[in-house]
Write an enzyme that holds these catalytic residues in place. Structure first.
Site, mmCIF file in Angstrom:
data_model
loop_
_atom_site.group_PDB
_atom_site.id
_atom_site.type_symbol
_atom_site.label_atom_id
_atom_site.label_comp_id
_atom_site.label_asym_id
_atom_site.label_seq_id
_atom_site.Cartn_x
_atom_site.Cartn_y
_atom_site.Cartn_z
ATOM 1 N N GLU A 70 1.149 -0.076 -4.723
ATOM 2 C CA GLU A 70 0.959 0.615 -5.470
ATOM 3 C C GLU A 70 1.395 1.994 -5.289
ATOM 4 O O GLU A 70 1.953 2.283 -4.316
ATOM 5 C CB GLU A 70 -0.711 0.861 -4.801
ATOM 6 C CG GLU A 70 -1.405 2.278 -4.712
ATOM 7 C CD GLU A 70 -2.459 2.956 -3.949
ATOM 8 O OE1 GLU A 70 -3.438 3.894 -3.417
ATOM 9 O OE2 GLU A 70 -1.799 2.642 -1.957
ATOM 10 N N ASP A 85 0.810 -1.307 -0.617
ATOM 11 C CA ASP A 85 0.363 0.367 -0.107
ATOM 12 C C ASP A 85 0.927 1.279 -0.235
ATOM 13 O O ASP A 85 1.993 1.714 0.800
ATOM 14 C CB ASP A 85 -0.686 -0.086 1.512
ATOM 15 C CG ASP A 85 -1.610 1.210 1.199
ATOM 16 O OD1 ASP A 85 -2.906 1.054 0.434
ATOM 17 O OD2 ASP A 85 -1.493 2.217 2.017
#
Length: 490
Positions: free
Chosen positions: A262, A232
């Site tokens: 990400e 993340d």
């Protein structure tokens, strides 16, 4: 077999501990569709217990096992439910990709006093106060878990910044620490330095923190046997940290754990490439540039030049490090990074990621199952959202599983109509794909000698016509206006 991922959740996924059980029940169906990996949401306890989506990580060691933050289960279920879901997926030859949130922690258990300076929210390199002392919830003792699995207690030395100070206005406060007065190095200068994102920002230069996060990763693997990680908010985390962390995880697990990160930078392929270079190719990235192209193409309709749909994308530039997608939990309607692909264009977009040779495609839960939810928009008005499953998504997945193999020939000469063929291989018949964002077309394409005299039909049922391959190996493949057709041999 072609690899295909599903993001098995969305921001508004149903709570009440149902998601893990749902995944367990759906494992066989997903396998039949050709899904080979499932990306699960963060499975650990967040600041709001059973209501947390999971990105507000509180206790990484609590997978729905301890009474903390007013619940035992997470939003998605108990630890037992989670383990059963993973087992069911693996029994159906589906790998499990777990969501890893190591940039910040929230919901601290106790206040601590420490020294900080305020920084400008739009330029975090700019200090706008003298040194002051504040109190903030930076002490994590995990009273509901005690010392089971780990006796590590987090304190203010484990963090580089906070946004809460008892009795003061919310602001970004840079913690004065022995690990450096500066933020950690990022690869871009957005907001001066975008290390700080939210809550208590983890200080990855602290060797005790790194040791704990490496220990946790091994524990998590030993408990669940996951196959991959989704990392993340890379934009806000030290790239040096993740190089070390992934090396340790792969060494400790004895497996070449798959990793996709990400780094959300729509239209900025250069930043994705820069990050891959900085991390020495140790992970893939989601192709935010391609998703941005899909969003724009769906908005601009027939004024969009489809010949540019793959331009400046990671999938074209570096397919070995690209995970391609159409939408995700951040781009879906009513989210902060809202940039959804319009419903009419989604079958075209999915054909582009599922039926071409480059990239590792990821489909989004609402596009297979639909979704219905309510939330407030940016103006504070409540909105009700209905997301219908993508028309023909199962047929597109089946075509990827059974037909999207072999040599690819592109026919990208028309601004409003693209086509390509896959010749197939020794084990699979091929296919022909045509998509249009304007008028109906008949696209001449060469299928090759092996298909001479063969008849093709549209697997999506958009056309009732049949296409016969001529003596020269060519056929004329129709597509309806603003749609896609996928032709496979009878």
């Amino acid at each position: 077999m072609n690899q295909t991922m599903i993001q098995f959740f969305h921001w508004y996924s149903e709570g009440d501990g149902k998601l893990w059980k749902h995944a367990e029940e759906q494992a066989n169906y997903l396998s039949q569709l050709g899904i080979t990996s499932a990306w699960f949401p963060p499975a650990y306890k967040g600041t709001n217990g059973g209501y947390s989506v999971g990105y507000d990580a509180y206790d990484l060691f609590d997978l729905g096992e301890f009474d903390q933050k007013n619940s035992i289960a997470t939003k998605y279920g108990t630890k037992d439910d989670y383990i059963k879901a993973i087992k069911s997926l693996k029994e159906n030859n589906i790998q499990v990709i777990v969501d890893v949130v190591l940039g910040h922690k929230g919901g601290g258990d106790e206040l601590e006093k420490f020294k900080v300076v305020k920084v400008d929210e739009n330029n975090r390199e700019k200090i706008i106060s003298s040194e002051i002392e504040i109190e903030s919830y930076t002490k994590f003792t995990f009273p509901g878990r005690g010392k089971k699995y780990s006796d590590f207690e987090w304190n203010f030395t484990c963090f580089s910044g906070v946004d809460y100070a008892e009795g003061r206005d919310s602001h970004i406060y840079k913690i004065k620490s022995e690990y450096g007065d500066d933020w950690e190095e990022m690869i871009d200068d957005e907001k001066g330095n975008y290390d700080y994102l939210m809550f208590n920002d983890i200080e990855h230069r602290n060797p005790h923190v790194r040791e704990e996060l490496n220990k946790w990763a091994k524990w998590y693997f030993d408990e669940t046997g996951f196959d991959g990680v989704r990392l993340d908010a890379l934009k806000h985390i030290s790239f040096e940290f993740y190089k070390e962390w992934l090396t340790m995880l792969r060494s400790n697990s004895g497996k070449n754990i798959f990793a996709v990160g990400e780094y959300w930078a729509p239209g900025q392929l250069n930043l994705l490439q820069k990050y891959i270079e900085a991390t020495e190719g140790c992970m893939s990235l989601f192709d935010s540039s391609l998703q941005n192209n899909f969003h724009n193409a769906s908005k601009e309709a027939d004024s969009y030049d489809l010949r540019n749909i793959l331009a400046y994308t990671l999938t074209e530039a570096d397919p070995m490090h690209s995970v391609s997608l159409v939408d995700n939990h951040d781009t879906q309607p009513l989210q902060d990074l809202e940039a959804p692909v319009e419903a009419w264009f989604k079958p075209l977009a999915y054909a582009l990621i599922l039926l071409r040779e480059k990239g590792y495609p990821c489909i989004f839960y609402p596009d297979l199952y639909g979704a219905h939810y309510k939330d407030t928009d940016r103006e504070g008005n409540e909105q009700e959202i209905f997301l219908e499953k993508v028309d023909g998504i199962e047929e597109l997945l089946k075509a990827r599983k059974e037909n999207a193999y072999g040599l690819q020939r592109d026919y990208f000469e028309d601004a409003n109509c693209l086509g390509w063929i896959r010749e197939g291989d020794d084990e699979h018949e091929g296919c022909a794909v045509v998509l249009s964002n304007k008028d109906a077309y008949d696209k001449p394409m060469e299928m090759g000698e092996r298909y001479i005299g063969r008849t093709f039909y549209d697997a999506l049922g958009r056309s009732e016509e049949k296409v016969q391959i001529r003596e020269d190996g060519w056929g004329d493949f129709p597509v309806p206006a603003g749609n896609v057709s996928v032709w496979i041999p009878e």
